[in-house]
Design a protein around this motif. Structure first.
Motif, PDB file in Angstrom:
ATOM      1  N   ASP A 248     -12.219  60.918  -0.511  1.00  0.00           N
ATOM      2  CA  ASP A 248     -12.959  60.594   0.463  1.00  0.00           C
ATOM      3  C   ASP A 248     -14.840  60.630   0.054  1.00  0.00           C
ATOM      4  N   PRO A 249     -15.403  59.908  -0.287  1.00  0.00           N
ATOM      5  CA  PRO A 249     -16.844  60.256  -0.852  1.00  0.00           C
ATOM      6  C   PRO A 249     -17.510  60.950   0.114  1.00  0.00           C
ATOM      7  N   LYS A 250     -17.177  61.119   1.455  1.00  0.00           N
ATOM      8  CA  LYS A 250     -18.236  62.149   2.404  1.00  0.00           C
ATOM      9  C   LYS A 250     -18.197  63.478   1.874  1.00  0.00           C
ATOM     10  N   TYR A 251     -17.015  63.844   1.211  1.00  0.00           N
ATOM     11  CA  TYR A 251     -17.020  65.388   0.674  1.00  0.00           C
ATOM     12  C   TYR A 251     -17.517  65.479  -0.575  1.00  0.00           C
ATOM     13  N   LEU A 252     -18.163  64.653  -1.072  1.00  0.00           N
ATOM     14  CA  LEU A 252     -18.706  64.579  -2.432  1.00  0.00           C
ATOM     15  C   LEU A 252     -20.141  64.646  -2.505  1.00  0.00           C
ATOM     16  N   ARG A 253     -20.600  65.154  -3.509  1.00  0.00           N
ATOM     17  CA  ARG A 253     -22.279  65.127  -3.637  1.00  0.00           C
ATOM     18  C   ARG A 253     -22.305  63.885  -4.332  1.00  0.00           C
ATOM     19  N   LYS A 254     -23.886  63.321  -3.882  1.00  0.00           N
ATOM     20  CA  LYS A 254     -24.649  62.165  -4.381  1.00  0.00           C
ATOM     21  C   LYS A 254     -24.008  61.772  -5.799  1.00  0.00           C
ATOM     22  N   GLU A 255     -24.220  62.899  -6.875  1.00  0.00           N
ATOM     23  CA  GLU A 255     -24.048  62.495  -8.075  1.00  0.00           C
ATOM     24  C   GLU A 255     -22.695  62.504  -8.672  1.00  0.00           C
ATOM     25  N   GLN A 256     -21.783  63.154  -7.773  1.00  0.00           N
ATOM     26  CA  GLN A 256     -20.395  62.853  -8.105  1.00  0.00           C
ATOM     27  C   GLN A 256     -19.994  61.467  -7.806  1.00  0.00           C
ATOM     28  N   VAL A 257     -20.449  60.881  -6.968  1.00  0.00           N
ATOM     29  CA  VAL A 257     -20.180  59.660  -6.524  1.00  0.00           C
ATOM     30  C   VAL A 257     -20.807  58.296  -7.244  1.00  0.00           C
ATOM     31  N   GLU A 258     -22.133  58.731  -7.831  1.00  0.00           N
ATOM     32  CA  GLU A 258     -22.866  57.911  -8.698  1.00  0.00           C
ATOM     33  C   GLU A 258     -22.144  57.823 -10.392  1.00  0.00           C
ATOM     34  N   GLY A 259     -21.853  58.985 -10.579  1.00  0.00           N
ATOM     35  CA  GLY A 259     -21.440  59.075 -12.014  1.00  0.00           C
ATOM     36  C   GLY A 259     -19.976  59.561 -12.137  1.00  0.00           C
ATOM     37  N   ILE A 260     -19.543  59.671 -13.214  1.00  0.00           N
ATOM     38  CA  ILE A 260     -18.207  60.179 -13.480  1.00  0.00           C
ATOM     39  C   ILE A 260     -18.032  61.608 -13.167  1.00  0.00           C
ATOM     40  N   GLU A 261     -16.849  62.190 -13.111  1.00  0.00           N
ATOM     41  CA  GLU A 261     -16.673  63.619 -12.527  1.00  0.00           C
ATOM     42  C   GLU A 261     -16.893  64.311 -14.058  1.00  0.00           C
ATOM     43  N   GLU A 262     -17.779  65.566 -13.844  1.00  0.00           N
ATOM     44  CA  GLU A 262     -18.072  66.301 -15.194  1.00  0.00           C
ATOM     45  C   GLU A 262     -17.192  67.601 -14.910  1.00  0.00           C
ATOM     46  N   LEU A 263     -16.182  67.684 -15.815  1.00  0.00           N
ATOM     47  CA  LEU A 263     -15.092  68.703 -15.843  1.00  0.00           C
ATOM     48  C   LEU A 263     -16.077  69.849 -16.336  1.00  0.00           C
ATOM     49  N   PRO A 264     -15.421  71.176 -16.160  1.00  0.00           N
ATOM     50  CA  PRO A 264     -16.056  72.464 -16.784  1.00  0.00           C
ATOM     51  C   PRO A 264     -15.600  72.446 -18.160  1.00  0.00           C
ATOM     52  N   ASN A 265     -16.585  72.924 -18.784  1.00  0.00           N
ATOM     53  CA  ASN A 265     -16.116  72.990 -20.537  1.00  0.00           C
ATOM     54  C   ASN A 265     -14.719  73.611 -20.970  1.00  0.00           C
ATOM     55  N   ASP A 266     -14.271  74.625 -20.040  1.00  0.00           N
ATOM     56  CA  ASP A 266     -13.007  75.022 -20.594  1.00  0.00           C
ATOM     57  C   ASP A 266     -11.858  74.134 -19.981  1.00  0.00           C
ATOM     58  N   ALA A 267     -12.234  73.051 -19.474  1.00  0.00           N
ATOM     59  CA  ALA A 267     -10.786  72.078 -19.039  1.00  0.00           C
ATOM     60  C   ALA A 267     -10.080  71.681 -20.412  1.00  0.00           C
ATOM     61  N   PRO A 268      -8.919  71.964 -20.130  1.00  0.00           N
ATOM     62  CA  PRO A 268      -7.900  71.739 -21.349  1.00  0.00           C
ATOM     63  C   PRO A 268      -7.563  70.302 -21.625  1.00  0.00           C
ATOM     64  N   ILE A 269      -8.014  69.980 -22.932  1.00  0.00           N
ATOM     65  CA  ILE A 269      -7.783  68.609 -23.226  1.00  0.00           C
ATOM     66  C   ILE A 269      -6.446  68.360 -23.497  1.00  0.00           C
ATOM     67  N   GLY A 270      -6.045  67.156 -22.802  1.00  0.00           N
ATOM     68  CA  GLY A 270      -4.565  66.613 -23.233  1.00  0.00           C
ATOM     69  C   GLY A 270      -3.702  67.086 -21.876  1.00  0.00           C
ATOM     70  N   ASN A 271      -4.357  68.008 -20.684  1.00  0.00           N
ATOM     71  CA  ASN A 271      -3.713  68.337 -19.776  1.00  0.00           C
ATOM     72  C   ASN A 271      -3.338  66.941 -18.858  1.00  0.00           C
ATOM     73  N   ARG A 272      -2.181  66.640 -18.716  1.00  0.00           N
ATOM     74  CA  ARG A 272      -1.831  65.489 -17.970  1.00  0.00           C
ATOM     75  C   ARG A 272      -1.642  65.830 -16.415  1.00  0.00           C
ATOM     76  N   GLU A 273      -1.720  67.029 -15.887  1.00  0.00           N
ATOM     77  CA  GLU A 273      -1.515  67.497 -14.602  1.00  0.00           C
ATOM     78  C   GLU A 273      -2.808  67.499 -13.976  1.00  0.00           C
ATOM     79  N   VAL A 274      -3.561  66.284 -13.934  1.00  0.00           N
ATOM     80  CA  VAL A 274      -4.848  66.464 -13.576  1.00  0.00           C
ATOM     81  C   VAL A 274      -5.131  66.839 -12.199  1.00  0.00           C
ATOM     82  N   LEU A 275      -4.291  65.921 -11.453  1.00  0.00           N
ATOM     83  CA  LEU A 275      -4.476  66.166  -9.690  1.00  0.00           C
ATOM     84  C   LEU A 275      -4.487  67.832  -9.478  1.00  0.00           C
TER      85      LEU A 275
END
Lengths: 798, 346
Positions: A126-153
């Motif tokens: 629900d966008p009401k829990y998100l910041r404006k920039e989160q709704v306007e752009g794509i989600e920016e994951l932290p730098n240590d996010a594991p590439i190839g991880n399929r258990e994204v949720l």
């Protein structure tokens, strides 16, 4: 109340229970689950890194990206403004279903795109829990996010199921996740583990004091923490808050909210260094303007609970903190407040200011007063992981509550009698024990139940019977009609009379309508003929259209007529019976009826328009239902027809000196108001209360004459100044032998003098004990003629 | 003179003429011609003086006269019947033309449902009372265990006239009135009436709606009695195999409180659009009268107990007739009202 099952599972074992099972059990035991929802709804996701990002050759905002997903490198076209090289992103692969929408391979303006880079709201958050920039752009994951991880949720903490509880006023305890866990644990007989922590402090606070000068705040606990660091909350905390529908602010505010979610106890934190004095005192006699955290200014009045320092409001107690003592990014030393504000005071202030918060919601329903220290201990325990700090004070407290446990005396017999059930003692004891009551068995029938402190709704033994049956289920109660003294069922006399009139009208082809009691000012000022008392006005109307309690119902009926004329109905009869009200506790039952257009015989083979005399006939029909003697009825011209009734085709009907009804043609000037065109509109309003409450003779047998009736006809011309009724009454007075006077012709016009009318009467004579003799008839005949000639200056014809 | 032959000839002549006659008038004329005082047959009697065997002459005369009379009678009846049939033919009407307009009017289903509920409970020995729509806070809230500023007041947004007087937001207010009047005696009553809330009107909400309140108080009344009562009501109101289910709920004036579901009469519990697939339909709220309510109205809760329920009129009507929008009850479109002609459903 949103309940994250992921969070709940930390406190109660819900393994192998489906969300549906939990929801259904809760709902049947009085905690309705309105909705079961997933925190996100998306499949086929993978974490990737944008390794190349170029502008689309054929677009001013699209980018063509190469995205490394570990096993492959994909070309993906992305329109987000924040996409850039090196960014870790959520990739929806071809075939992914995002909130019901399938993502496919495609070609976007000539460039191939093998998937989509996602924003959280595209995953169903629900966008009401998100910041404006989160709704306007794509989600920016932290730098240590594991590439190839399929258990994204799961990585995002969005693999949660949320129960949306619709809580009734008695179960405000379930505004605390701990208590929801306790309830689920009891209902499913599962292990519950609510953590409890030792008090922790590094120094004894000597200077700072808390207190209350009002009964509406009986306890105020605080702790001071020095040297804290205000920063972003860790991911786990943000995830929980998001699941619970609360936006993350900073570590301290988030912690306060989290502790409130767990315990149901609202927390407020002050910047110690911004307090003008080393004190917090609750007062209810402050009058000042107060700027709250929402940057709006509110007028504080007496009876509002204010947490003050040096007589200045620092916080509108239990509702919202002040800007003046707000925690900011530079705050170092804080005061944590755990107070108990009276629910009524909070409700009043919150309603008056139109200001509510998660805190005021909980206070206004009532909170557990016995857990203040535990709550502070929990806060400090969790703070250790969220911020460094130098010092923690002991508990500083003000508390005038009686904290004795509530004990209810009850018995098995009472419970079974109230429920119509056949439980045995052990069953009852088991249920109550599971629900955290401590049971002291007195004689295996009588027992004492110690109420758990969070169940503020439990007051007496009736409550215990409910606890037992809501737990066990309603299949355990008997299904037998009550055994009582036999009574004759009946509607009240008033209601019976109402129903008689209803069936009279229905049998005469009327349609019964139902209109609103609350009307607008304009309608309320029209057609006030019967009830002339002062009307009643709603002080808090929702709309101007429903502001006045009508004291008469004719205008409402005319609105119904208008509606139907506008919908091309042309000829109809309608009525309504309704209560009306006016000032000073005055209640009356009114009838309104309307005749519109024509009456028909055989569809429309024979048609004639309705007239005043149709109204009059129906009115007389009602009077006859109640055996009202015509002598008691007077027909008057309406003195002031107000340009609402036709001045010469309307009447006021008086019963025993009181206005019973008004009836007649609607005034031509009022026709427009109700969209009337050419159709006749005859209307009536009647005070049924007057009719219902008047005396009238009951049915009784009178001797019927065995001897023949004699009829004599009289035709005469008479001035219009004499009403028909006056002539009829005068003739009737002439002799008791006159049984009936009936009109059979009336003529005006050619051959008749101006202002004169030709009438023809048929007079019936009858004698109960013998045949009428010729000379009796002749004497009477002469007498009637004489009356006509001398009293009414009538000119007898043929 | 051979009178025998004479009579025979006369008779033959008469019968021939009768036979030939083709109208009622001719037959009457023949009757006059032969049978009247001066008729040919009658005049034959003058000859009796001339004959010896007066008896034989008399018999011949009578035989002749009788034959002619009989023949005439038959022929006249035939002729009359033929003429009547002809006349009736001329009176032929078109029996398919519309009848005169004596249709009973139709009733807004709102009233239909109220009357039906009243009848059901009257049949169970209940009395039907009414209470004021404009009422005091005391009756609408305080005597129902909802003191001022109690959180339960949130459940209903109330329209106020002043701080003390309001438009009742539920018919439960009549409970307190009825108990006040009954002065400690057993009670078995229903009270239908209009209620009001500060609600926006939409398909399922209306600022005005109506309820039927039920209240039973006596010694030994239990929750099972409530269930049986409501089940009997539901069977009468909806269909005879309807079942009732309780769910735990909360009302400040009952303890325990329940939401009452009935098995879906449309799909018989299999699941359909009416019951949103659950097989059950929420129909009303009910419960055991709260001891505080009894106490405040002068009943000792250690001796007396009771149950109460509140049935939503429009809700029942909407379910029963499949009406889609609560506003229709108040719109009074005659096309809508005229759909409810039948006096009572089977």
């Amino acid at each position: 109340m949103l309940v994250s099952l992921k969070e709940i599972s930390k406190y109660v074992d819900i393994s192998s229970l489906s969300p549906e099972e939990i929801a259904s059990r809760l709902t049947f035991s009085g905690i309705e689950v309105e909705e079961i929802k997933k925190s996100a709804d998306a499949t086929n996701l993978v974490i990737g890194e944008v390794i190349d990002c170029k502008n689309h050759p054929d677009s001013d905002h699209l980018h063509v990206c190469k995205v490394d997903i570990g096993s492959d490198i994909l070309d993906i076209v992305c329109g987000a403004p924040n996409v850039r090289k090196g960014l870790k992103v959520i990739v929806a692969l071809p075939g992914a279903v995002l909130a019901g929408k399938t993502i496919n391979k495609g070609v976007i303006r000539g460039c191939e795109s093998n998937g989509m880079l996602c924003a959280l709201n595209e995953l169903g958050v629900d966008p009401k829990y998100l910041r404006k920039e989160q709704v306007e752009g794509i989600e920016e994951l932290p730098n240590d996010a594991p590439i190839g991880n399929r258990e994204v949720l799961s990585y995002l903490g969005l693999d949660d199921t949320i129960l949306d509880l619709s809580l009734l006023a008695n179960r405000s305890d379930c505004y605390a996740l701990y208590n929801v866990a306790r309830e689920i644990g009891a209902l499913f007989n599962r292990k519950v583990s609510i953590p409890s922590y030792e008090e922790f402090h590094t120094y004894e606070e000597k200077d700072f004091t808390v207190s209350s000068e009002t009964d509406a705040c009986k306890s105020f606990y605080a702790k001071i923490v020095k040297g804290i660091e205000i920063k972003e909350s860790p991911k786990w905390l943000k995830d929980v808050l998001q699941s619970e529908g609360i936006r993350s602010i900073d570590n301290i505010v988030d912690l306060g909210n989290y502790v409130m979610l767990l315990t149901g106890q609202p927390i407020h934190c002050y910047d110690l260094d911004k307090l003008p004095k080393k004190e917090l005192i609750v007062k209810d006699n402050i009058v000042e303007d107060f700027t709250a955290l929402d940057e709006k200014t509110y007028q504080i009045k007496e009876k509002d609970l204010c947490v003050t320092s040096d007589n200045k409001t620092m916080c509108l107690g239990g509702i919202m903190g002040g800007e003046n003592s707000e925690i900011s990014s530079t705050s170092k030393n804080i005061v944590i407040e755990v107070a108990n504000f009276n629910f009524a005071s909070i409700r009043k202030t919150s309603n008056r200011l139109g200001l509510s918060s998660d805190s005021s919601l909980r206070f206004s329903k009532g909170i557990n007063k016995d857990q203040s220290e535990d709550v502070l201990n929990l806060f400090i325990h969790l703070l250790k992981d969220l911020s460094s700090f130098n010092d923690v004070s002991n508990v500083i407290k003000y508390d005038t509550f009686n904290h004795d446990k509530k004990v209810v005396d009850c018995s098995l017999t009472y419970i079974n009698n109230r429920l119509g059930s056949k439980f045995n003692f052990d069953e009852v004891k088991e249920v109550l024990t599971l629900l955290n009551f401590e049971i002291e068995d007195i004689d295996h029938d009588n027992f004492k139940a110690v109420v758990p402190s969070y169940r503020i709704d439990i007051d007496g033994k009736a409550d215990l019977s409910e606890e037992v049956i809501r737990y066990k289920g309603f299949d355990y109660i008997s299904n037998e009609l009550p055994v009582m003294e036999t009574t004759v069922g009946s509607v009240s006399t008033l209601r019976e009379k109402e129903r008689n009139i209803e069936s009279y009208f229905l049998n005469n082809g009327f349609n019964e309508v139902l209109t609103y009691t609350l009307i607008n000012e304009k309608d309320n000022n029209m057609f006030n003929f019967i009830n002339k008392n002062e009307g009643i006005v709603i002080s808090n109307p929702l709309t101007e259209d429903h502001k006045f309690i009508r004291k008469n119902i004719l205008t409402s009926l005319l609105r119904t007529i208008e509606y139907n004329i506008n919908h091309k109905e042309s000829d109809f009869k309608v009525f309504e019976i309704s209560n009306v009200y006016s000032k000073g506790d005055k209640e009356e039952i009114h009838l309104s009826m309307g005749l519109v257009g024509n009456k028909h015989i055989q569809d429309g083979i024979i048609s004639s328009s309705f007239s005043f005399y149709d109204l009059k006939g129906y009115l007389e029909g009602i009077l006859s239902l109640f055996n009202i003697d015509n002598n008691r009825i007077k027909w008057n011209v309406i003195k002031n027809s107000n340009d609402e009734f036709h001045p010469n085709r309307s009447a006021e009907v008086i019963l025993d000196g009181k206005v019973l009804a008004v009836l007649g043609d609607i005034h031509p000037l009022k026709r427009n108001e109700f969209s009337l065109k050419k159709e006749v509109c005859e209307i009536l309003e009647m005070n049924l209360s007057l009719l219902f409450n008047t005396r009238s003779a009951n049915n009784k047998f009178f001797e019927i004459s065995k001897f023949p009736k004699v009829k004599r006809d009289y035709a005469f011309i008479v001035s219009e100044e004499y009403s028909y009724l006056s002539i009829k009454n005068e003739i009737k007075k002439a002799s008791s032998l006159i049984k009936d006077v009936a009109l059979f012709d009336i003529y005006k016009g050619e051959n008749i003098k101006e202002n004169h009318v030709s009438l023809a009467l048929s007079i019936t004579l009858e004698k109960i004990d013998s045949t009428l003799k010729e000379d009796e008839i002749n004497t009477l005949d002469n007498k009637i003629k004489e009356i006509l000639i001398t009293k009414f200056k009538a000119e007898l014809r043929g | 003179m051979d009178y025998a032959l004479e009579f025979e000839n006369l008779k033959t002549k008469c019968l021939e003429e009768i036979n030939k006659a083709s109208s009622l008038k001719e037959l009457i004329d023949l009757k006059n011609k032969y049978l009247a005082k001066k008729g040919e047959i009658s005049l034959m009697m003058n000859h009796i003086r001339e004959v010896e065997d007066k008896k034989a002459f008399g018999e011949m005369y009578n035989a002749c006269r009788k034959s002619v009379e009989e023949a005439l009678d038959i022929k006249i009846k035939e002729e009359e019947s033929r003429k009547l049939n002809e006349d009736l033919k001329k009176e032929k009407i078109d029996i398919t033309l519309p009848g005169n307009n004596y249709q009973r009017g139709s009733v807004n289903p709102f009233f239909k449902v109220i009357n039906e509920i009243e009848d059901i409970f009257v049949g169970m020995g209940y009395s039907v009372e009414t209470g004021p729509e404009v009422d005091y806070d005391k009756y609408v809230f305080e005597l129902l265990n909802i003191p001022r500023d109690h959180p339960a007041r949130d459940m209903q947004d109330t329209l106020y006239i002043d701080s003390n007087l309001l438009l009742r937001s539920h018919t439960s207010s009549v409970q307190a009135h009825v108990m006040e009047k009954a002065k400690g005696k057993p009670i078995k009553v229903i009270c239908p009436g209009k209620t009001y809330r500060r609600d926006d009107d939409d398909m399922t909400h209306s600022h005005q709606f109506a309820q039927v309140e039920g209240l039973v108080i006596d010694k030994n009344i239990n929750l099972g009695n409530l269930k049986a009562t409501l089940e009997l009501f539901a069977k009468k109101m909806f269909s005879k195999d309807t079942k009732v289910r309780f769910r735990s709920s909360f009302f400040p004036f009952t303890e325990p409180s329940v939401e009452v579901d009935i098995s879906c009469f449309n799909c018989k519990g299999k699941g359909c659009s009416l019951c949103k697939g659950s097989g059950w339909i929420e129909i009303l709220g009910a419960g055991m009268v709260h001891p505080n309510v009894l106490k405040m109205s002068g009943y000792n809760p250690e001796i007396y107990s009771g149950f109460a329920f509140g049935i939503g009129i429009e809700r029942v009507a909407m379910l029963k007739y499949g009406i889609d929008d609560i506003r229709r009850f108040y719109q009074n479109d005659l096309r809508f009202i005229k759909e409810f002609k039948k006096v009572k459903e089977d």
